[in-house]
Design an enzyme around this catalytic site. Sequence first.
Site, short mmCIF file in Angstrom:
data_model
loop_
_atom_site.label_atom_id
_atom_site.label_comp_id
_atom_site.label_asym_id
_atom_site.label_seq_id
_atom_site.Cartn_x
_atom_site.Cartn_y
_atom_site.Cartn_z
N GLY A 50 50.92 17.80 -8.98
CA GLY A 50 50.46 16.47 -8.59
C GLY A 50 51.30 15.87 -7.48
O GLY A 50 50.79 15.39 -6.48
N ASN B 135 61.35 14.56 -4.86
CA ASN B 135 62.49 14.84 -4.00
C ASN B 135 63.20 13.55 -3.57
O ASN B 135 62.54 12.59 -3.17
CB ASN B 135 62.04 15.57 -2.74
CG ASN B 135 61.05 16.65 -3.04
OD1 ASN B 135 61.33 17.57 -3.78
ND2 ASN B 135 59.85 16.51 -2.49
N GLU C 162 56.58 9.19 -9.63
CA GLU C 162 57.56 9.83 -8.75
C GLU C 162 58.65 8.85 -8.36
O GLU C 162 59.83 9.21 -8.30
CB GLU C 162 56.88 10.41 -7.50
CG GLU C 162 55.73 11.37 -7.78
CD GLU C 162 56.04 12.45 -8.79
OE1 GLU C 162 57.21 12.87 -8.90
OE2 GLU C 162 55.11 12.88 -9.51
#
Length: 874
Positions: A273, A277, A310
């Site tokens: 998905g 990082n 994220e």
Amino acid sequence: MPDSNVIELHPSAAPLIRRLDYRPPAWRLPRIELSFELEPEHTRVEAQLWLEPDPAQPGAALVLDGEGLELIELELDGRRLSADDYRYTDGKLHLPGVSSACRLRSVVLIRPLLNTALEGLYVSGELLLTQCEAEGFRRITFCVDRPDVLSVYTVELRADAQAYPVLLANGNPASSCELPDGRHAARWHDPHPKPSYLFAIAAGVMDRVSTHFTTAEGREVEVNVWADAGMAARCEYALGATLRAMRWDEQRFGRCYDLDVFNIVAAQDFTMGAMENKGLNIFNARYILADIDSATDADFEAVESVIGHEYFHNWSGNRVTVRDWFQLSLKEGFTVFRDQEFTSDLRSRAVKRIEDVRMLRGRQFPEDAGALAHPVRPDSYREINNFYTATIYEKGAEVVRMLHTLLGEASFRRGCDLYFERFDGTAASVDAFLDCMREASGHDLIQFERWYAQSGTPVVTIESQYDASQRRFSLHFKQSTAPTPDQADKQALHIPLRYALYGADDQPIEPAPLTEHAARPGLIELRADQQSVRFENIKTPPLVSFLQGLSAPVRIDYRYTPAELARLAWIERDPLCRWDALQQLALPALLDGSEIHATALSNALGSLLADRTADPSFVALCWQLPEFEVLVDARPRVDVDAVLDARRSLLRQLAQTHARLLTTRYTELAQFDPDSLEPAPSAARRLKNLCLQRLALIEPHGARAFAQFERAGTLTDRLGALAALIHASAPQTNAALAVFKARIGTDLLLNDKWIGLLATRPAAEALDDVVALLDTPHWQPRNPNRVRALLGSFARSNPAALHRRDGAGYALLFSQVPIIDALNPQVASRLLGALETWRRLDADRQAMIEAGLHALRARGLSRDCGEMLERLLA
Ligand code: PHE
Ligand code: ZN
């Protein structure tokens, strides 16, 4: 294909990695400098590693990871090494004789253009991108590729200025300059020590949308969302969602962003998905690009949620990372909990919880009951990529949610603060997380820890007793967990069980339970195999309801009458329990042909649909019958044909019974600001399209659906109508499909919607459409989104076609898996996961699947598929 000169890569050849074998790293790597000469055919990577031995492990050999690297040069403290000084085999670089701190310089060549596995550095359209979780960094350069080795990175990117005008890496931009021959360079420095799996670069021709965000600590952050040239307008929604996520994490968790820039890149080729990082999130484009023509209401919600997910990793995953991959849920389960709360705070908490529980029961419960069962903290693996599962993510989030329930918001937050403070800049473990929760709250969590160690979904069997003469009500609980293929013996778990009692007047009764197990009113903590609670002074037999908000990921076994369930669906204060009461009515109606349940369900759904005060999203969710996988999960054996027939005919029957009401509500809802993307019109759209789809089952002329298709101003309405036409085999289906196809143009996201629709038509013949699509340009086996849209939705969401009696569905899957596996093992292995509950099927189907799995195993596929086949066949 194995041939006689090659040793067959048998799955058991991949070593089993065990959690209890964990040893701290023998070498540290506090600093890394990298320099890339970016070219799609071959990229030159120069790395300098500052290595230090762990004084506690004197004499430990220096062994680095490196996968498929073409070694050009190796230099130790400025001294060029010759072939006698090192050995590079089987993904390891051995440097014998090195025993003290040193600087290792390496130059390697890698080939991004040939990289179809999409791990390491690869080409996606005009872009060069990396994906390093879990073990991709070793495909870029030699390194210590494990999450408990943290380094400060400085990265220089050099590339052709025209082909790669944008050069991004983790951290903050340090400098940039022009180079001879039309090349240019950019330097990036990331001050936060991080493990190699969080390393990223992205380069190419990209457009962006950009804004500024001032953190609560006063830091000015430039926030950019990048995508292929010409796509900037479709990034606006994602940019807004990013700002909402940044603000929410400050307000709810006290966590601020910690760099001067935050970059997000959308990639058309991406296996998962999205990826967290540090400072440079890389996303599957389908979780970034969103506008009224290319995204449904559900897509907008998913974009916001994945952006949140994220972003929240910046603390739960990056600032505090994982000690080893067995601790994966420490970052994933926790971060899913955080993104669920984000969505709940911004949107409807009730609707979000029902959606999450549907997902848990549809994906995780079957996983926990099937061949692939594993604990939230696994004990062993051969290929870590196989463990990015519903158990690690969704059950892991439920475990964190239970902590939140047991501790309460304030103590839970104190526990989180302590965890972030104590482990900032380090790699932590599940145990460390639990220690913080215990210290911050004073709760004993020794038994609770078993949730991480034990696989399988517990069943709580409950009996109630009412003693009229004593005015006493008692509840008797028994808990048990069935053995799973990975674990024979199960122990009692610490289960937070919410409950509510309702009196004859439908009002909640709030008596103090007589037991030491009650944490607070409405919450019982089960710990033993058997437990009882007693309530005094209860005037009439109460109606009792359990597991409000799904307070634990367990199954409840309690004998309700259909009338009690129908009453619960109406009087329960907790929306999840209301929805669940309807699901519980549907199960016997579908699986045992119970007319009483079907009638009670139908009546309850009728009242709900007539209720204009209810949230239309909630009503739409209630009207959705349990999906096929939930029905399979409900019984040890499944008769596929009978279950599919029963589901089809109940849907039809509900449509017939409520045709007038469905029509009225459809018409009312259609008038409510139909093309607005605001929350209220989206909720209305959800129910409107539910009404349309139900009506289409009994309106084979298709006029209503086609009219909606023609006037649709949103993708939600356009796709909703198209699905209604396709599922009803209405006469306008082909015309509408042609119109939609013409809209696709070069839009890959729309392409995937279209092939996904065809692949999920609930009919055995949909298989023919899937096979036909394999010969068109709509199919690109190298692209994970195409594979997911066609084969993934076929295997996971089209039981009528997958489980065809003639075995053609299985044959298609088994013939495609090796083709995909040769390109991208992770994607192929996930397709096999669709068969996790194959042992519940009838003997004929089992025999076909078993033969297919054996044949695949004999071919010697990737480590990913090899491990999967081994577990499926065990
Ligand atoms: N860590 C990613 C997440 O946010 C998932 C992922 C795993 C992405 C492996 C790429 C590779 O959940
Ligand atoms: Zn994640």
